[in-house]
Design a protein around this motif. Structure first.
Motif, PDB file in Angstrom:
ATOM      1  N   PRO A   1     -23.400  36.746 -19.143  1.00 32.79           N
ATOM      2  CA  PRO A   1     -22.761  35.916 -20.181  1.00 32.79           C
ATOM      3  C   PRO A   1     -23.107  34.625 -20.445  1.00 32.79           C
ATOM      4  O   PRO A   1     -23.281  34.026 -21.618  1.00 32.79           O
ATOM      5  CB  PRO A   1     -21.229  36.324 -20.005  1.00 32.79           C
ATOM      6  CG  PRO A   1     -21.023  37.346 -19.085  1.00 32.79           C
ATOM      7  CD  PRO A   1     -22.398  37.589 -18.333  1.00 32.79           C
TER       8      PRO A   1
ATOM      9  N   TRP B   1     -26.037  33.674 -19.635  1.00 31.84           N
ATOM     10  CA  TRP B   1     -27.432  33.300 -20.250  1.00 31.84           C
ATOM     11  C   TRP B   1     -27.184  33.496 -21.756  1.00 31.84           C
ATOM     12  O   TRP B   1     -27.899  33.071 -22.517  1.00 31.84           O
ATOM     13  CB  TRP B   1     -28.337  34.611 -19.570  1.00 31.84           C
ATOM     14  CG  TRP B   1     -28.926  34.141 -18.395  1.00 31.84           C
ATOM     15  CD1 TRP B   1     -28.705  34.672 -17.069  1.00 31.84           C
ATOM     16  CD2 TRP B   1     -30.004  33.123 -18.253  1.00 31.84           C
ATOM     17  NE1 TRP B   1     -29.637  33.819 -16.354  1.00 31.84           N
ATOM     18  CE2 TRP B   1     -30.323  32.858 -16.921  1.00 31.84           C
ATOM     19  CE3 TRP B   1     -30.654  32.036 -19.063  1.00 31.84           C
ATOM     20  CZ2 TRP B   1     -31.272  31.926 -16.410  1.00 31.84           C
ATOM     21  CZ3 TRP B   1     -31.598  31.125 -18.581  1.00 31.84           C
ATOM     22  CH2 TRP B   1     -31.753  31.064 -17.203  1.00 31.84           C
ATOM     23  N   ARG B   2     -26.269  34.607 -22.254  1.00 28.54           N
ATOM     24  CA  ARG B   2     -26.383  34.968 -23.507  1.00 28.54           C
ATOM     25  C   ARG B   2     -25.767  33.657 -24.028  1.00 28.54           C
ATOM     26  O   ARG B   2     -26.000  33.371 -25.418  1.00 28.54           O
ATOM     27  CB  ARG B   2     -25.378  36.145 -23.923  1.00 28.54           C
ATOM     28  CG  ARG B   2     -25.906  37.401 -23.411  1.00 28.54           C
ATOM     29  CD  ARG B   2     -24.938  38.624 -23.684  1.00 28.54           C
ATOM     30  NE  ARG B   2     -25.698  39.838 -23.172  1.00 28.54           N
ATOM     31  CZ  ARG B   2     -25.058  40.362 -22.298  1.00 28.54           C
ATOM     32  NH1 ARG B   2     -24.198  39.734 -21.355  1.00 28.54           N
ATOM     33  NH2 ARG B   2     -25.789  41.705 -21.696  1.00 28.54           N
TER      34      ARG B   2
ATOM     35  N   ALA C   1     -28.431  31.199 -24.583  1.00 30.58           N
ATOM     36  CA  ALA C   1     -29.439  31.700 -25.919  1.00 30.58           C
ATOM     37  C   ALA C   1     -28.846  31.197 -27.115  1.00 30.58           C
ATOM     38  O   ALA C   1     -29.588  30.841 -27.934  1.00 30.58           O
ATOM     39  CB  ALA C   1     -29.582  33.025 -25.430  1.00 30.58           C
ATOM     40  N   ARG C   2     -27.543  31.729 -27.397  1.00 34.79           N
ATOM     41  CA  ARG C   2     -26.728  31.368 -28.605  1.00 34.79           C
ATOM     42  C   ARG C   2     -27.131  29.736 -28.890  1.00 34.79           C
ATOM     43  O   ARG C   2     -27.419  29.350 -30.061  1.00 34.79           O
ATOM     44  CB  ARG C   2     -25.174  31.832 -28.608  1.00 34.79           C
ATOM     45  CG  ARG C   2     -25.240  33.132 -28.822  1.00 34.79           C
ATOM     46  CD  ARG C   2     -23.808  33.671 -29.098  1.00 34.79           C
ATOM     47  NE  ARG C   2     -22.817  33.336 -28.176  1.00 34.79           N
ATOM     48  CZ  ARG C   2     -22.664  34.011 -27.059  1.00 34.79           C
ATOM     49  NH1 ARG C   2     -23.047  35.168 -26.946  1.00 34.79           N
ATOM     50  NH2 ARG C   2     -21.805  33.737 -26.268  1.00 34.79           N
TER      51      ARG C   2
ATOM     52  N   GLY D   1     -28.196  41.142 -28.111  1.00 35.92           N
ATOM     53  CA  GLY D   1     -27.169  41.824 -27.795  1.00 35.92           C
ATOM     54  C   GLY D   1     -27.306  43.228 -28.828  1.00 35.92           C
ATOM     55  O   GLY D   1     -26.439  44.173 -29.121  1.00 35.92           O
TER      56      GLY D   1
ATOM     57  N   SER E   1     -25.900  38.797 -34.139  1.00 36.64           N
ATOM     58  CA  SER E   1     -26.275  38.361 -32.829  1.00 36.64           C
ATOM     59  C   SER E   1     -25.595  39.099 -31.688  1.00 36.64           C
ATOM     60  O   SER E   1     -24.480  39.608 -31.681  1.00 36.64           O
ATOM     61  CB  SER E   1     -26.796  36.816 -32.596  1.00 36.64           C
ATOM     62  OG  SER E   1     -25.407  36.502 -32.548  1.00 36.64           O
TER      63      SER E   1
ATOM     64  N   VAL F   1     -29.209  39.712 -17.209  1.00 32.04           N
ATOM     65  CA  VAL F   1     -28.739  38.701 -18.330  1.00 32.04           C
ATOM     66  C   VAL F   1     -27.262  38.515 -18.241  1.00 32.04           C
ATOM     67  O   VAL F   1     -26.565  39.784 -18.597  1.00 32.04           O
ATOM     68  CB  VAL F   1     -29.107  39.160 -19.512  1.00 32.04           C
ATOM     69  CG1 VAL F   1     -28.575  38.326 -20.717  1.00 32.04           C
ATOM     70  CG2 VAL F   1     -30.785  39.401 -19.713  1.00 32.04           C
TER      71      VAL F   1
ATOM     72  N   LEU G   1     -30.285  39.561 -24.585  1.00 35.26           N
ATOM     73  CA  LEU G   1     -29.715  38.104 -24.741  1.00 35.26           C
ATOM     74  C   LEU G   1     -29.165  38.065 -26.387  1.00 35.26           C
ATOM     75  O   LEU G   1     -28.094  37.669 -26.569  1.00 35.26           O
ATOM     76  CB  LEU G   1     -30.967  37.206 -24.912  1.00 35.26           C
ATOM     77  CG  LEU G   1     -31.480  36.712 -23.703  1.00 35.26           C
ATOM     78  CD1 LEU G   1     -32.715  35.991 -23.750  1.00 35.26           C
ATOM     79  CD2 LEU G   1     -30.462  36.038 -22.646  1.00 35.26           C
TER      80      LEU G   1
ATOM     81  N   THR H   1     -33.432  28.976 -22.423  1.00 37.58           N
ATOM     82  CA  THR H   1     -34.133  30.235 -23.275  1.00 37.58           C
ATOM     83  C   THR H   1     -35.325  30.328 -22.966  1.00 37.58           C
ATOM     84  O   THR H   1     -35.960  31.490 -22.684  1.00 37.58           O
ATOM     85  CB  THR H   1     -33.334  30.474 -24.514  1.00 37.58           C
ATOM     86  OG1 THR H   1     -32.013  30.657 -24.698  1.00 37.58           O
ATOM     87  CG2 THR H   1     -33.896  32.055 -25.069  1.00 37.58           C
TER      88      THR H   1
END
Length: 817
Positions: free
Chosen positions: A761, A763-764, A767-768, A799, A817, A759, A797, A743
């Motif tokens: 899934p 990448w998300r 990030a989480r 949401g 998030s 972005v 990222l 991130t």
């Protein structure tokens, strides 16, 4: 008009007097009579030749003067000097000694705490060659008949230790009131004295030491006498008197030089002094933010008695090894109260301005003491050592490379060790000095040792007789210094190299060396310099580590040719050339060609400690060596000579060489305002306990404004990332900033390029994971270039869109998030 009178019968003594006994007395009516009887009886019974006894009444309010006058009337060898008012022991002793005529002069207290019979021991010691034999209660063989009260004795010993440490090191007991002097030397010393109180003993011993007159310390019998006029607080008064004496003894030239150095340093930082909290040295890049943070976190650790070697306020949760980050505990800890009261910006200003001036003063003292007595020549040499272009470059950002006042002190102590006179004491002090310098900066110490080795090797080749006489006491003293320093630095160094977030070496890139052209060019802040030229030859504005200019190089060459016969000039020349050559790195290109040659730094580059050094910085060693060469030349030029025209021409050449490198004040600009969201404490509404505030982009070495947010907020929140040295990868290689994460890398790319990525899934999910690792409570995006692209990326990222709160975009992660 004199307020003293002299009472005596027709004197039976004159130029043939062998001994004068001087007794100062104030309100001694109970003891003076028996004392005079005992002294006269002993002098008559012993083989002392012709003697006289002078009682100096210091304005007594009892019958002291009458008792002394009666003794003078009964014995023409007894004299009374009577003062109309009390002026202190020092004044009384001075009056008595200056009135003396003896070839030897004994000063003793009226209580005879040291019996008069001990004079025989002093006589014997004086006959062996010293110019003074002083009674001592601290030497082996001394006997104490009646002790003082334990508390009084403890206070007295402590005071005596402080006095002798400050004023006359090596003499264990300065305050015993039983001293025998060579008469002529005593009269000269007392005539030059100024103190009126108890400090007169130390002042006289200082005079003897400065004159090179040997003093013998003789163990004596001593017994505490009730009614003694000496009180424990008198030792404090002695220290105060000696401090005042030292202040009066400061030469005007020394004071003027100190004020000039301070003025130069203040002018250099004048742009920041106009408003320390709101001005920023633009050429420091992110270093001013970093150093203010170092001072703030150290003050916080001191306030709460936390570990000063580690913190998790940056780079959460891994933290930062502060001992491995040159936080200058030697300054940031003592300046903690200043940081508490006025903030880290002012504390850093004081440290850098005062530290640079102190460095110049320290070089000045070393040059004036060891090289040239001419104060003007020493001042110019010290100015070059402290304000040379490399020092000015580091003055933008690196206090650890400009606060170098301990280096000349270390050099001076090493030179004392070579003399071999007081090896144990000098070794202990060298160990303490070295320890303190380690807490100011280890890399400058390493470079200084490298320079000292170059000088010592060259001087030893030129003066082999000196080397043979010096190496044993030097080796012994260094061993003592090591024994003193190791217990003090063992744990901090263990923490630095093996503790949490330690690392092995620091990567500096391929351009960490000096070009040969850099030594002939001018730095950006020099009068003849330009940004374009300096940028082409240096890593950045804070690493212009040569740039002495071709006129100074030409002048140095001329000085070396003219003074080559002097061994110190040869050694300094080797030091300059050796340091310059090492700073060229492992390989360097010959100017104006494509020829690349190997450099001697390759021999050191992979060695422990040296592997983290920026080799270009070795060029800084040239600054004090060139300053010393310049001081030698100026001292010669300023010496009166039959043909002054040559001197004028030489001074003109010096001016031509120095004028182009005169530094301009450092460039300061208005500081970027801290967002109200931070400054007004709004962040507290969105941050839970043990959570971090995540600035967008995540802080690193190039973007560390968030450290200023932290210090403004009183270090109230933690940050992921930051600007520090820490480990990276399984080999724990040192890097600037945090170990990269998905991130932080993504947000950095958006900030620098302005391109919005797709972005996914994945990448998300990354990030989480990163936000969980950082224990993020809130994301904060301040106004900045490409902030729109950053906001779009973070929205994707997280949401959901961020909210505009008090000057920043905020994503409160407690709301999902």
């Amino acid at each position: 008009m004199s307020t003293e009178s002299r009472v005596s019968a027709q004197p039976a003594v004159g130029l043939g007097t062998d001994l004068t006994v001087v007794i100062p007395a104030y309100n001694e009516e109970r003891r003076l009579g028996p004392t005079l009887d005992a002294v006269r009886a002993h002098l008559d019974a012993s083989d002392q030749g012709e003697w006289e006894l002078i009682v100096v009444d210091d304005g007594s309010t009892d019958r002291t003067a009458e008792i002394a006058a009666e003794a003078a009337a009964a014995d023409p060898r007894v004299q009374l000097i009577r003062g109309e008012r009390n002026r202190g022991k020092g004044h009384a002793l001075r009056s008595g000694v200056l009135a003396s005529r003896g070839r030897r002069v004994l000063v003793t207290d009226a209580d005879l705490a040291a019996p008069i019979e001990e004079l025989d021991h002093l006589d014997k010691a004086l006959a062996e060659g010293p110019t003074a034999a002083i009674g001592s209660r601290a030497r082996p063989g001394a006997t104490i008949g009646a002790h003082q009260h334990r508390l009084r004795e403890l206070l007295g010993r402590t005071g005596n230790f402080l006095i002798r440490s400050v004023a006359v090191p090596g003499i264990r007991d300065t305050q015993c009131g039983f001293k025998l002097f060579d008469g002529d030397r005593a009269r000269e010393a007392f005539a030059a004295s100024r103190l009126r109180g108890w400090g007169i003993d130390v002042e006289i011993l200082q005079y003897f030491r400065r004159a090179g007159w040997p003093v013998a310390e003789v163990p004596v019998r001593w017994s505490h006498q009730e009614g003694s006029k000496v009180r424990p607080l008198d030792y404090v008064r002695v220290l105060a008197e000696l401090t005042a004496l030292k202040a009066r003894a400061v030469r005007r030239a020394d004071l003027l030089a100190t004020l000039c150095f301070l003025a130069l340093s203040f002018v250099l930082y004048s742009g920041r002094w106009t408003s320390p909290d709101h001005r920023y040295l633009i050429d420091s890049m992110q270093d001013q933010n970093q150093w203010e943070w170092f001072f703030a976190v150290t003050a916080e650790n001191v306030r709460h008695l936390d570990n000063p070697l580690f913190t998790t306020l940056q780079n959460f949760p891994d933290g930062v090894n502060l001992m491995a980050n040159t936080v200058m505990l030697g300054l940031s800890v003592p300046l903690a109260p200043l940081t508490w009261l006025f903030g880290p910006a002012l504390a850093l200003n004081v440290a850098m301005t005062g530290g640079l001036a102190a460095t110049a003063v320290s070089w000045y003292r070393l040059i004036a003491k060891r090289l040239v007595p001419h104060r003007g020549a020493a001042a110019v040499g010290a100015s070059l050592a402290a304000f040379a272009p490399p020092m000015i470059s580091h003055a933008n950002a690196h206090p650890n490379f400009i606060v170098l006042f301990m280096i000349p002190l270390i050099i001076e102590r090493a030179l004392r060790l070579c003399e071999g006179t007081r090896v144990v004491r000098d070794g202990v002090i060298l160990g303490l000095y070295t320890t303190y310098q380690i807490f100011l900066g280890e890399e400058p110490l390493l470079l200084a040792v490298l320079g000292m080795l170059l000088f010592a090797a060259a001087y030893a080749l030129v003066r082999r007789d000196v080397a043979r006489a010096s190496w044993r006491p030097l080796a012994r003293g260094l061993a003592i210094a090591l024994a003193v320093a190791l217990p003090l630095i063992a744990f901090p160094l263990y923490w630095q190299f093996f503790g949490p977030q330690s690392y092995k070496s620091v990567l500096h890139g391929d351009h960490a060396n000096n070009s040969p052209l850099a030594f002939l060019a001018f730095a950006e802040r020099s009068l003849a310099g330009s940004k374009e030229t300096a940028d082409a030859l240096a890593m950045n504005p804070t690493e212009q580590n040569a740039f002495y200019g071709w006129p100074l190089a030409a002048l140095a060459f001329a000085i070396v040719v003219r003074l080559w016969e002097r061994p110190v000039v040869k050694a300094l020349t080797v030091t300059v050339l050796g340091a310059a050559l090492l700073s060229l790195g492992q390989k360097f290109r010959v100017p104006l060609t494509d020829v690349v040659l190997p450099g001697p730094w390759a021999l050191l580059a992979d060695r422990p400690l040296f592997e983290s050094v920026i080799e270009a910085r070795v060029g800084m060693v040239c600054a004090p060596a060139l300053g010393m060469l310049l001081a030698l030349a100026l001292a010669r030029l300023l010496t009166p000579r039959p043909t002054p025209a040559h001197g004028y021409a030489g001074l003109a050449a010096v001016a031509v060489a120095l004028l182009p490198i005169v530094p301009a004040p450092l460039t300061a600009v208005d500081r970027v305002e801290v967002p109200p969201y931070i400054a007004e404490g709004t962040w507290r509404d969105h941050l839970g306990e043990d959570e971090t505030l995540v600035p967008i982009p995540v802080p690193d070495a190039a973007h560390a404004e968030a450290l200023h947010w932290q210090t403004t907020a009183g270090l109230g929140f933690r940050l992921p990332g930051g600007y520090f040295n820490g480990p990276w990868g399984p080999d724990r290689v040192g890097i600037y900033g945090p170990s990269p994460r998905h991130t932080s890398n993504l947000l950095r790319q958006v900030s620098e390029t302005g391109r919005i990525p797709r972005v996914t899934p994945a990448w998300r999910a990354a990030a989480r994971e990163d936000l969980k690792f950082w224990r993020a409570g809130v994301l904060v995006l301040p106004p900045q270039p490409n902030d729109g692209q950053l906001r779009t990326t973070v929205n994707a990222l997280v949401g959901r869109p961020g909210q505009w709160v008090n000057g920043v975009w905020v994503w409160d992660l407690h709301r999902g998030s």
